[in-house]
Design a protein around this motif. Sequence first.
Motif, PDB file in Angstrom:
ATOM      1  N   THR A 135     -38.950 -34.676  -8.157  1.00 52.75           N
ATOM      2  CA  THR A 135     -40.222 -34.418  -7.605  1.00 52.75           C
ATOM      3  C   THR A 135     -40.092 -32.635  -7.496  1.00 52.75           C
ATOM      4  O   THR A 135     -41.036 -31.900  -7.793  1.00 52.75           O
ATOM      5  CB  THR A 135     -40.473 -34.707  -6.296  1.00 52.75           C
ATOM      6  OG1 THR A 135     -40.794 -36.082  -6.299  1.00 52.75           O
ATOM      7  CG2 THR A 135     -41.992 -34.200  -5.630  1.00 52.75           C
ATOM      8  N   SER A 157     -41.710 -29.445 -20.426  1.00 51.71           N
ATOM      9  CA  SER A 157     -42.291 -28.290 -19.758  1.00 51.71           C
ATOM     10  C   SER A 157     -42.124 -27.019 -20.578  1.00 51.71           C
ATOM     11  O   SER A 157     -42.949 -26.430 -20.754  1.00 51.71           O
ATOM     12  CB  SER A 157     -42.148 -28.431 -18.299  1.00 51.71           C
ATOM     13  OG  SER A 157     -42.552 -27.270 -17.766  1.00 51.71           O
ATOM     14  N   SER A 216     -45.105 -29.069  -3.171  1.00 52.81           N
ATOM     15  CA  SER A 216     -46.056 -29.971  -3.920  1.00 52.81           C
ATOM     16  C   SER A 216     -47.471 -29.400  -4.090  1.00 52.81           C
ATOM     17  O   SER A 216     -47.882 -29.569  -4.970  1.00 52.81           O
ATOM     18  CB  SER A 216     -46.002 -31.318  -3.593  1.00 52.81           C
ATOM     19  OG  SER A 216     -44.519 -31.847  -3.801  1.00 52.81           O
ATOM     20  N   TYR A 276     -51.036 -25.138 -10.863  1.00 53.24           N
ATOM     21  CA  TYR A 276     -50.966 -25.721 -12.232  1.00 53.24           C
ATOM     22  C   TYR A 276     -52.861 -25.895 -12.491  1.00 53.24           C
ATOM     23  O   TYR A 276     -53.019 -25.696 -13.600  1.00 53.24           O
ATOM     24  CB  TYR A 276     -50.475 -26.926 -12.059  1.00 53.24           C
ATOM     25  CG  TYR A 276     -50.782 -27.957 -13.303  1.00 53.24           C
ATOM     26  CD1 TYR A 276     -49.907 -27.603 -14.394  1.00 53.24           C
ATOM     27  CD2 TYR A 276     -51.646 -28.640 -13.325  1.00 53.24           C
ATOM     28  CE1 TYR A 276     -50.039 -28.395 -15.757  1.00 53.24           C
ATOM     29  CE2 TYR A 276     -51.837 -29.691 -14.673  1.00 53.24           C
ATOM     30  CZ  TYR A 276     -50.866 -29.511 -15.507  1.00 53.24           C
ATOM     31  OH  TYR A 276     -51.079 -30.141 -16.652  1.00 53.24           O
ATOM     32  N   ARG A 322     -37.492 -33.780 -18.409  1.00 54.93           N
ATOM     33  CA  ARG A 322     -38.715 -32.975 -17.974  1.00 54.93           C
ATOM     34  C   ARG A 322     -38.623 -31.754 -18.246  1.00 54.93           C
ATOM     35  O   ARG A 322     -39.765 -31.048 -18.631  1.00 54.93           O
ATOM     36  CB  ARG A 322     -38.600 -33.505 -16.523  1.00 54.93           C
ATOM     37  CG  ARG A 322     -38.855 -34.686 -16.036  1.00 54.93           C
ATOM     38  CD  ARG A 322     -40.078 -35.587 -16.368  1.00 54.93           C
ATOM     39  NE  ARG A 322     -40.252 -37.211 -16.163  1.00 54.93           N
ATOM     40  CZ  ARG A 322     -40.069 -37.525 -15.128  1.00 54.93           C
ATOM     41  NH1 ARG A 322     -40.372 -36.967 -14.088  1.00 54.93           N
ATOM     42  NH2 ARG A 322     -40.149 -38.825 -14.996  1.00 54.93           N
ATOM     43  N   TYR A 323     -37.685 -30.967 -17.930  1.00 52.60           N
ATOM     44  CA  TYR A 323     -37.369 -29.656 -18.474  1.00 52.60           C
ATOM     45  C   TYR A 323     -37.832 -29.216 -19.853  1.00 52.60           C
ATOM     46  O   TYR A 323     -38.611 -28.329 -19.918  1.00 52.60           O
ATOM     47  CB  TYR A 323     -36.099 -29.227 -18.275  1.00 52.60           C
ATOM     48  CG  TYR A 323     -35.833 -27.850 -18.011  1.00 52.60           C
ATOM     49  CD1 TYR A 323     -35.851 -26.836 -17.043  1.00 52.60           C
ATOM     50  CD2 TYR A 323     -35.556 -27.096 -19.541  1.00 52.60           C
ATOM     51  CE1 TYR A 323     -35.597 -25.576 -16.914  1.00 52.60           C
ATOM     52  CE2 TYR A 323     -35.214 -25.762 -19.485  1.00 52.60           C
ATOM     53  CZ  TYR A 323     -35.451 -24.842 -18.204  1.00 52.60           C
ATOM     54  OH  TYR A 323     -35.193 -23.707 -18.456  1.00 52.60           O
ATOM     55  N   LYS A 363     -44.118 -26.545 -12.576  1.00 54.47           N
ATOM     56  CA  LYS A 363     -45.493 -26.336 -12.425  1.00 54.47           C
ATOM     57  C   LYS A 363     -45.711 -24.933 -12.363  1.00 54.47           C
ATOM     58  O   LYS A 363     -46.687 -24.241 -12.828  1.00 54.47           O
ATOM     59  CB  LYS A 363     -46.140 -27.274 -11.469  1.00 54.47           C
ATOM     60  CG  LYS A 363     -46.309 -28.724 -11.958  1.00 54.47           C
ATOM     61  CD  LYS A 363     -46.985 -29.517 -10.800  1.00 54.47           C
ATOM     62  CE  LYS A 363     -47.138 -30.882 -11.180  1.00 54.47           C
ATOM     63  NZ  LYS A 363     -47.837 -31.625 -10.413  1.00 54.47           N
ATOM     64  N   GLU A 417     -40.130 -31.039 -10.870  1.00 55.05           N
ATOM     65  CA  GLU A 417     -41.426 -31.190 -11.503  1.00 55.05           C
ATOM     66  C   GLU A 417     -42.272 -29.859 -10.664  1.00 55.05           C
ATOM     67  O   GLU A 417     -42.897 -29.181 -11.589  1.00 55.05           O
ATOM     68  CB  GLU A 417     -42.139 -32.291 -11.329  1.00 55.05           C
ATOM     69  CG  GLU A 417     -41.348 -33.583 -11.905  1.00 55.05           C
ATOM     70  CD  GLU A 417     -42.055 -34.838 -11.849  1.00 55.05           C
ATOM     71  OE1 GLU A 417     -42.726 -34.821 -10.892  1.00 55.05           O
ATOM     72  OE2 GLU A 417     -41.720 -35.701 -12.701  1.00 55.05           O
ATOM     73  N   ASP A 418     -42.207 -29.802  -9.353  1.00 54.22           N
ATOM     74  CA  ASP A 418     -42.877 -28.752  -8.880  1.00 54.22           C
ATOM     75  C   ASP A 418     -42.621 -27.413  -9.177  1.00 54.22           C
ATOM     76  O   ASP A 418     -43.191 -26.402  -9.445  1.00 54.22           O
ATOM     77  CB  ASP A 418     -42.782 -28.779  -7.290  1.00 54.22           C
ATOM     78  CG  ASP A 418     -43.277 -30.106  -6.705  1.00 54.22           C
ATOM     79  OD1 ASP A 418     -44.359 -30.634  -7.368  1.00 54.22           O
ATOM     80  OD2 ASP A 418     -42.822 -30.585  -5.500  1.00 54.22           O
TER      81      ASP A 418
END
Length: 687
Positions: free
Chosen positions: A585, A657, A472, A479, A653-654, A592, A588-589
């Motif tokens: 989580t 991004s 993270s 990012y 989310r994918y 990024k 998402e990491d």
Amino acid sequence: MEGSSLLEALTSENFDLEKYVNTLTVEGDDGLLEGRQKLQALGDETRRALKKNVYENYLKFIEAAKEIYILEGEMYQLNHMLTEQKNVMENIMENSIASDKIEVDPTDEQDSRKNLAFLMEKVEGCSHVMEVSGRYLVHDGDVVEIEPESFSLLQKCHMFLLNDSLMLATWQPNANKRGPIKYKFQALYELDSLAVVNVRDAGHVKNAFKVLMFPDTRMYQAENPKAKRQWLEYLEEVKKKKAAKDKARREALAAAERKELASPEGKNPSYNPFDSEATAEGELFSMEGLKEVPEDLDVLIAQRDFEGAVDQIEEVNARLSEVMVKSPVLREYSSRVDHRVKQLTDILMQELLAPPERTMRSGTNSARTAVTQLIRLGKSAQACRLFLKNRDIVIRYNMRQLKIEGATSLYIRRLCEVFFDTLKETCKEFYKAFPQQFYGCFSGVIVWAREELESFVEVYKRQVFGSKSGISAIADCVYIARTSCTKLQEVGLDLEFMFNSLIHEDVERSIEEHIHNFLDSCAKRAESDDWQPKHFQSKSKLNSLLDSMISAGFTDIESHVSHESDKLYISLTEHSLTFCKSGITFLEDLLKMSQPSVQYLVDSGIQKMWSCLVLHIENSLTSVVNIKENRNKFILKNASWLEEKVLAVAEARYMDSVGYASTEMKHVHRSFGKLKSLAMAYQAELV
């Protein structure tokens, strides 16, 4: 006798040494021993007191030494001014300008020119010295340059005294391999702008003299006292001769001008500019203010009026270009102006290499002013190089001022702000400083920016990838840096691709390492999963979990809450809830840190993460223990929630991004669809 009384006795005016010794001998050996001890103790105490006084007054000693040194320089300058005034008075009192003292034997002068040409062959980079007609060698010799303050030896030099200037050349270390060349040209100073001051012998500094020329002061050491005396005498004599000749020339030009003005016919109609050099000189020097330009330039440079100095230089160059005949006088005049141009150029370059503390105080205006004047002097390439060097010093200074404290992401955020904001400001200032040469020189900015980015990435990688931070923290740092790179697009510079290529290997290694760690943690949680609803001891803990799940996008989580008497629980297992939070989580990491060159690793990590979960559910559905205890219905309920809610959030989310749907997640949907039929078939087989 006590120490204080002994001190008073020894320092009194009536102290009798013999009487004091006799007093000690009366007491025998013990008295002598005791007296010796007291004297030794008094001596130690005195040394300590002296040392203490030296320490207490150390700063005063240093300040006094500096003031003495400054006063010495002022006295030297005053002595020089008085000498010059004395020479002027002597010249005024002379009846004839062309006296025996000033005349030079033509034969000796011709021989001196030959010697000058011969010696110039031994000096590299001094061809322009021979271009001035009438210049000849008076005296030369080896000297050693000394640092004026510390008196340390700097380098071996060779000094050439010409009839109008003083030339310095440094010794070449590999002179034997370079043929006749033994020296390298260092500087050429006009005799009008320098003063020579004798230096008294002190310590290891002997046979030394100072050469004062604005704005520098240099000290040289001759080989012996005779050589030193010769240098001082020759310099003084040649300066006097040059001053007299300059005065005679000025008077001759003034007389010619008066004669021309008094002539009723004016200028001679048969005048040919190629046949007369004096008229060309008269036309030039008759222009108001041009005679004293070299001296005016010295004043402007001393006052740091660089713009005014460049204005005068441009005006003089324009006037000189109009003169068709280049006489020796004009060439000498041009040489004097060129010397000031070189001096001004050196000072402007030093302005761009000022210490970062001073640059930060004065801002970018001082650097821009120096660059503007260098461009006007025709030094665009040097101005570009030194401007970027100046900005490099500022960037490194600002980065060193940052303190490494707190979370890594906070330090990286401050580091990126300092680096990329300064880079952006540099591009803006470059456009302002080089408006006409912007597109021609901007390629140099790109090369410089890449070098700066490489230095930045070295610091960045040490803090981000070398500190064993979690994924993270690493993802946040990556990012932040990539977002900061986009700031430069406003000024036409895009370094994101360069940045990604510089951190590619570290990002790739970090993704692989953390995918492995995540799969290990998933396997360990699966081993302890008993497929029981998640119970809570208090309502506050339940509300805390609900708030975190709702903020993550799972708004239907409240529908799974159940109450039985005093018990609070959610009809989902702890493993499912943990995977929901940690999996999203982790996804998402990964997103990024994603970039085209490592996207295959991100997709592979997503596929492995969900495959691990599906495999755990599949093994649980086919477990005999779970079938006998009728847990399959609860297991399928968890699987349905993980697919419909958690996988759906992951797909969204994918998409946000990357910009397109994940193929791996479509395969996960098919794997979930097989679980129900697999459970029914395996249960029927057991029955």
